[in-house]
Scaffold this active site. Structure first.
Site, short mmCIF file in Angstrom:
data_model
loop_
_atom_site.label_atom_id
_atom_site.label_comp_id
_atom_site.label_asym_id
_atom_site.label_seq_id
_atom_site.Cartn_x
_atom_site.Cartn_y
_atom_site.Cartn_z
N GLY A 11 1.04 -1.18 0.30
CA GLY A 11 0.00 0.04 -0.13
C GLY A 11 0.85 1.08 0.16
CB ALA A 12 4.38 1.80 -0.81
CD GLN A 15 -5.37 8.98 3.63
OE1 GLN A 15 -5.17 10.39 4.13
NE2 GLN A 15 -6.27 8.26 4.28
CG ASN A 107 -9.12 -6.31 3.29
OD1 ASN A 107 -8.20 -6.12 2.68
ND2 ASN A 107 -10.11 -5.90 4.00
CG ASP A 161 -6.13 2.07 18.73
OD1 ASP A 161 -6.99 2.78 17.96
OD2 ASP A 161 -5.71 1.02 18.02
CG HIS A 189 -7.23 -0.79 14.87
ND1 HIS A 189 -7.04 0.59 15.63
CD2 HIS A 189 -7.63 -0.39 13.82
CE1 HIS A 189 -7.16 1.50 14.79
NE2 HIS A 189 -7.53 0.93 13.47
P1 NAX Z 1 -5.58 4.01 0.94
O1 NAX Z 1 -6.60 3.48 0.20
O2 NAX Z 1 -4.86 5.52 0.89
O3 NAX Z 1 -4.04 3.20 0.56
C1 NAX Z 1 -4.12 1.87 0.42
C2 NAX Z 1 -3.06 1.48 -0.54
O4 NAX Z 1 -2.99 0.15 -0.81
C3 NAX Z 1 -3.67 1.97 -2.00
O5 NAX Z 1 -2.50 2.42 -2.78
C4 NAX Z 1 -4.11 0.39 -2.65
O6 NAX Z 1 -3.59 0.38 -4.16
C5 NAX Z 1 -2.98 -0.50 -1.98
N1 NAX Z 1 -3.35 -1.69 -1.73
C6 NAX Z 1 -4.40 -2.33 -1.80
N2 NAX Z 1 -4.32 -3.67 -2.13
C7 NAX Z 1 -3.12 -4.03 -2.10
C8 NAX Z 1 -2.43 -5.21 -2.10
N3 NAX Z 1 -3.14 -6.31 -2.34
N4 NAX Z 1 -1.27 -5.19 -2.27
C9 NAX Z 1 -0.42 -4.10 -2.22
N5 NAX Z 1 -0.91 -2.85 -2.32
C10 NAX Z 1 -2.38 -2.96 -2.12
O7 NAX Z 1 -5.37 3.72 2.52
P2 NAX Z 1 -4.64 4.24 3.82
O8 NAX Z 1 -5.19 5.43 4.36
O9 NAX Z 1 -3.24 4.28 3.60
O10 NAX Z 1 -5.00 3.05 4.72
C11 NAX Z 1 -4.31 1.87 4.72
C12 NAX Z 1 -4.90 1.06 5.67
O11 NAX Z 1 -4.74 1.43 6.89
C13 NAX Z 1 -6.67 0.78 5.40
O12 NAX Z 1 -6.85 -0.56 5.46
C14 NAX Z 1 -6.94 1.43 6.87
O13 NAX Z 1 -8.22 1.10 7.26
C15 NAX Z 1 -5.96 1.03 7.84
N6 NAX Z 1 -5.67 1.76 9.05
C16 NAX Z 1 -5.40 1.10 10.08
C17 NAX Z 1 -5.00 1.79 11.28
C18 NAX Z 1 -4.83 1.08 12.37
O14 NAX Z 1 -4.51 1.93 13.54
N7 NAX Z 1 -4.44 -0.26 12.36
C19 NAX Z 1 -5.08 3.57 11.13
C20 NAX Z 1 -5.40 4.02 10.10
C21 NAX Z 1 -5.87 3.28 9.15
O15 NAX Z 1 -7.25 3.38 8.89
#
Ligand code: NAX
Length: 327
Positions: A11-12, A15, A107, A161, A189
Site C-alpha cells: 500500500g506504498a 495515504q 482482505n 489507539d 483495533h
Molecule cells: P489508502 O486507500 O490511501 O491506501 C491503500 C493502498 O493500498 C492503495 O494505494 C492500494 O492500491 C493499496 N493496496 C490495496 N491492495 C493491495 C495489495 N493487495 N497489495 C499492495 N497494495 C495494495 O489507505 P490508507 O489510508 O493508506 O490506509 C491503509 C490501511 O490502513 C486501511 O486498511 C486502513 O483502514 C488502515 N488503517 C489502520 C489503522 C490502525 O491503527 N491499524 C489506522 C489508520 C488506517 O485507518
C-alpha cells in the site's frame, strides 16, 4: 556503517504510505545508524503503480543518506524478497453498502497470499507488522499461512489507539503527555478496544486517582479513543494517515528497543481471557530487537472484564467469518 536492512511496505502509494516512507528513509523507524532499502509493493493497478513512481521520485529528491535503494513492484514475491521487516499497510477499503463479512473475506484473500509469500521469500529474521484493516484479523490470517516463520513474528498495530489514549488522559489531567505512562490497549483495533485506564499512571500516581472521575474514564474516555478514527474522517474527509504512519514508526521502534513497554496485537495464549486463536492488543515488553514477552500480571476489575469480553467476542466473530479460508 551497518549493512542496509530491507523494509517491504504494501500500500506504498496510499495515504499512510505517503507519510510513512519518508519517516523510514529519514531514520525515524530504525535509527540514524541503520541504512534501509525500501521495497514498495502496490496493487497491480496502473494508477497505483504510476503514483508509486511519483512517491519514489520524491524519496530520491529528499537525498536521504540512509536510503540505499528503492524497489517498486506489484509482485509480492519481488517485494517481500529477503525483507527483514514487512509492513502490511495496503488493504481493500470497505465500499458503500459492503457487508463486514465480505470485507473480511476480500482482505482475507490478500493476506493469505501475502502470508504465504512472506513465509517463502522473506529473510530468516523477518518481522511482520499489519496496519491494513481489519488489522488484527488480517494479521491472524497472514500468520496462519506461515510454516517457517512462527506466529510471534506477526503483530498488528494498536499503537495509534495507545497514543490517542495517552493524549486524552494528559489533556483531561492538564499535564504534559510525557507524565502519562502505562496506558495499554487491549483487544481489537476497532471501537470495541479497551484502553485500560486503571493501570495508567499520571505523574507516577494512578490515573483514576489523578483524574478522579470514574464516569468520564468509563464513558467518554473509552468512547473518544474508540471512535477517534471516525471523528477524524468526519473532520478531515479522509481517514487518519500521518498519525497512523507515526504510530507504525512507534510500533516498530518500540519493538526494536529492548526494555520498551508498549501495546501491540499478538497471538493470544489465553491471557486476559482472550481466545487463544485470535490476535489481541495487550501490553508487551521488548526483550531483544523484534522479540517480546506479554506482560501478564495486570489485574482486571469487573468493568475491565466486561470490556475485554466484548472486544474478544468481536475478534472471535471476525475469525468465524474467515475460518473456512484459513483451514
Ligand atoms: P489508502 O486507500 O490511501 O491506501 C491503500 C493502498 O493500498 C492503495 O494505494 C492500494 O492500491 C493499496 N493496496 C490495496 N491492495 C493491495 C495489495 N493487495 N497489495 C499492495 N497494495 C495494495 O489507505 P490508507 O489510508 O493508506 O490506509 C491503509 C490501511 O490502513 C486501511 O486498511 C486502513 O483502514 C488502515 N488503517 C489502520 C489503522 C490502525 O491503527 N491499524 C489506522 C489508520 C488506517 O485507518
Amino acid at each position: 556503517m551497518k549493512s542496509p536492512i530491507r523494509v517491504a511496505v504494501t500500500g506504498a502509494a496510499g495515504q499512510i504510505g505517503y507519510s510513512l516512507l519518508f519517516r523510514i528513509a529519514s531514520g525515524a523507524m530504525f535509527g540514524p545508524e541503520q541504512p534501509v532499502i525500501l521495497q514498495l509493493i502496490e496493487a497491480p493497478i496502473e494508477k497505483a503503480m504510476k503514483a508509486l513512481e511519483g512517491v519514489a521520485m520524491e524519496l530520491d529528491d529528499c537525498a536521504f543518506p540512509l536510503l540505499k535503494g528503492i524497489v517498486m513492484t506489484d509482485d509480492p514475491k519481488v517485494g517481500f524478497k529477503d525483507a527483514n521487516w514487512c509492513l502490511l499497510v495496503g488493504a481493500k477499503p470497505r465500499g458503500p453498502g459492503m457487508e463486514r463479512a465480505d470485507l473480511l473475506k476480500d482482505n482475507g484473500r490478500i493476506f493469505i497470499a501475502q502470508g504465504q509469500i512472506i513465509d517463502q521469500v522473506a529473510a530468516d529474521d523477518a518481522r511482520v507488522a499489519v496496519v491494513g484493516n481489519p488489522a488484527n484479523t488480517n494479521c491472524m490470517i497472514a500468520a496462519s499461512q506461515a510454516r517457517r516463520l512462527t506466529p510471534d513474528r506477526f503483530t498488528a498495530m494498536v499503537r495509534l489507539d495507545q497514543n490517542r489514549a495517552q493524549t486524552q488522559l494528559a489533556k483531561k489531567a492538564g499535564v504534559d503527555l510525557t507524565e502519562v505512562k502505562n496506558i495499554f490497549i487491549y483487544g481489537n483495533h476497532s471501537p470495541t478496544m479497551f484502553p485500560a485506564f486503571a493501570h495508567a499512571t499520571i505523574g507516577g500516581k494512578p490515573a483514576p486517582v489523578v483524574i478522579n472521575d470514574a464516569a468520564w474514564l468509563q464513558g467518554p474516555f473509552c468512547e473518544i479513543v474508540g471512535k477517534r478514527g471516525a471523528a477524524i474522517i468526519a473532520a478531515r474527509g479522509a481517514s487518519s494517515a500521518a498519525s497512523a504512519a507515526n504510530a507504525l514508526v512507534d510500533h516498530v521502534r518500540s519493538l526494536t528497543t529492548p526494555g520498551a513497554i508498549h501495546s501491540i496485537a499478538v497471538k493470544s495464549n489465553g491471557t486476559y481471557g482472550f481466545d487463544p486463536n485470535v490476535w489481541a492488543g495487550m501490553p508487551v515488553k521488548t526483550t531483544s530487537p523484534g522479540s517480546y514477552e506479554v506482560i501478564t500480571n495486570y489485574t482486571m476489575d469487573d468493568f475491565a472484564k466486561s470490556k475485554l469480553a466484548a472486544t474478544n467476542k468481536e475478534l472471535v466473530d471476525e475469525r468465524s467469518f474467515v475460518a473456512e479460508m484459513i483451514k
